[in-house]
Scaffold this motif. Sequence first.
Motif, PDB file in Angstrom:
ATOM      1  N   GLU A  78       2.729  28.536  33.826  1.00 48.77           N
ATOM      2  CA  GLU A  78       4.146  28.736  34.155  1.00 48.77           C
ATOM      3  C   GLU A  78       4.814  29.662  33.146  1.00 48.77           C
ATOM      4  N   ALA A  79       4.463  29.487  31.841  1.00 46.62           N
ATOM      5  CA  ALA A  79       5.047  30.366  30.823  1.00 46.62           C
ATOM      6  C   ALA A  79       4.576  31.803  31.013  1.00 46.62           C
ATOM      7  N   THR A  80       3.272  31.980  31.315  1.00 44.23           N
ATOM      8  CA  THR A  80       2.741  33.321  31.532  1.00 44.23           C
ATOM      9  C   THR A  80       3.366  33.968  32.758  1.00 44.23           C
ATOM     10  N   THR A  81       3.551  33.167  33.805  1.00 43.12           N
ATOM     11  CA  THR A  81       4.191  33.690  35.015  1.00 43.12           C
ATOM     12  C   THR A  81       5.617  34.136  34.728  1.00 43.12           C
ATOM     13  N   GLN A  82       6.332  33.340  33.917  1.00 40.82           N
ATOM     14  CA  GLN A  82       7.695  33.709  33.544  1.00 40.82           C
ATOM     15  C   GLN A  82       7.710  35.004  32.747  1.00 40.82           C
ATOM     16  N   LYS A  83       6.757  35.129  31.792  1.00 38.41           N
ATOM     17  CA  LYS A  83       6.680  36.360  31.010  1.00 38.41           C
ATOM     18  C   LYS A  83       6.354  37.553  31.898  1.00 38.41           C
ATOM     19  N   LEU A  84       5.436  37.339  32.859  1.00 37.93           N
ATOM     20  CA  LEU A  84       5.073  38.429  33.768  1.00 37.93           C
ATOM     21  C   LEU A  84       6.270  38.856  34.593  1.00 37.93           C
ATOM     22  N   ALA A 125      10.473  42.785  35.563  1.00 39.47           N
ATOM     23  CA  ALA A 125      11.893  43.141  35.659  1.00 39.47           C
ATOM     24  C   ALA A 125      12.247  44.222  34.639  1.00 39.47           C
ATOM     25  N   GLU A 126      11.711  44.066  33.399  1.00 41.17           N
ATOM     26  CA  GLU A 126      11.975  45.080  32.376  1.00 41.17           C
ATOM     27  C   GLU A 126      11.333  46.417  32.755  1.00 41.17           C
ATOM     28  N   GLY A 127      10.110  46.331  33.339  1.00 40.15           N
ATOM     29  CA  GLY A 127       9.455  47.565  33.771  1.00 40.15           C
ATOM     30  C   GLY A 127      10.245  48.275  34.852  1.00 40.15           C
ATOM     31  N   LYS A 128      10.795  47.495  35.786  1.00 42.66           N
ATOM     32  CA  LYS A 128      11.617  48.100  36.836  1.00 42.66           C
ATOM     33  C   LYS A 128      12.860  48.738  36.233  1.00 42.66           C
TER      34      LYS A 128
END
Length: 228
Positions: free
Chosen positions: A78-84, A89-92
Amino acid sequence: MWGQNKPVVLSYGRPRSRWSLPPWLVLLILGAAAGAAGVVYVQEKHLPPRLSASASAELRNAYEQADAERRQLRADLEATTQKLQTAQAEGKKLGDDLAAGRSSTEKLRQDLDFAVDALPPDPRGGTVEVRAGRLQRKGAGVAYEVALTRAGGARPMNAVLQISVSGIGANGAETRVVGKPVPLSVGAYEIARGVQPLPEGFRASQATIAVLDRPDGRQLGMRVLYVK
């Protein structure tokens, strides 16, 4: 013959013992024993062996450890999914900023092209034209900004910029200070900036901007500008 009459008991076989069990109870006991034996047989022959108390404790501990690891892995997922999702979002956002930056850069380039085209032509002409310049006294030197253009300058050309400053020296005599050649690459246009050092007490009045193909080489363009 005339006394008390006694009951007459008729016996037809072997007398039953006082402690003998009735047949239905015997059948019930035999059935229970057979059932228990069947259960034991099935457990011993066809079912997995029963675990001891220590083995059961180890199995339970292993299960609890595996369950704890599963919960930890789920939390990590869940933490990794949140980071992804955050990274996406930051990449966009970075992509949008880059696209906006490219659009702004393209607009600035178009504005610069327009501004350069609007500059008055170099009266002397030449392969490289000195379209405009600004020279200002700055400490013990002259700060310069020079706009250069070249026709058909899709491919940049190596050259050098040399500035000669004329004025009055510290001794009151008219003097000319020739600066060192500054390498540059001239495409369709080039803005050259820098500071030309001068001797102490020198009062600059005007400067000759010369563009050469190499130091002490062929002149490609030249213009005389006043120092403010």
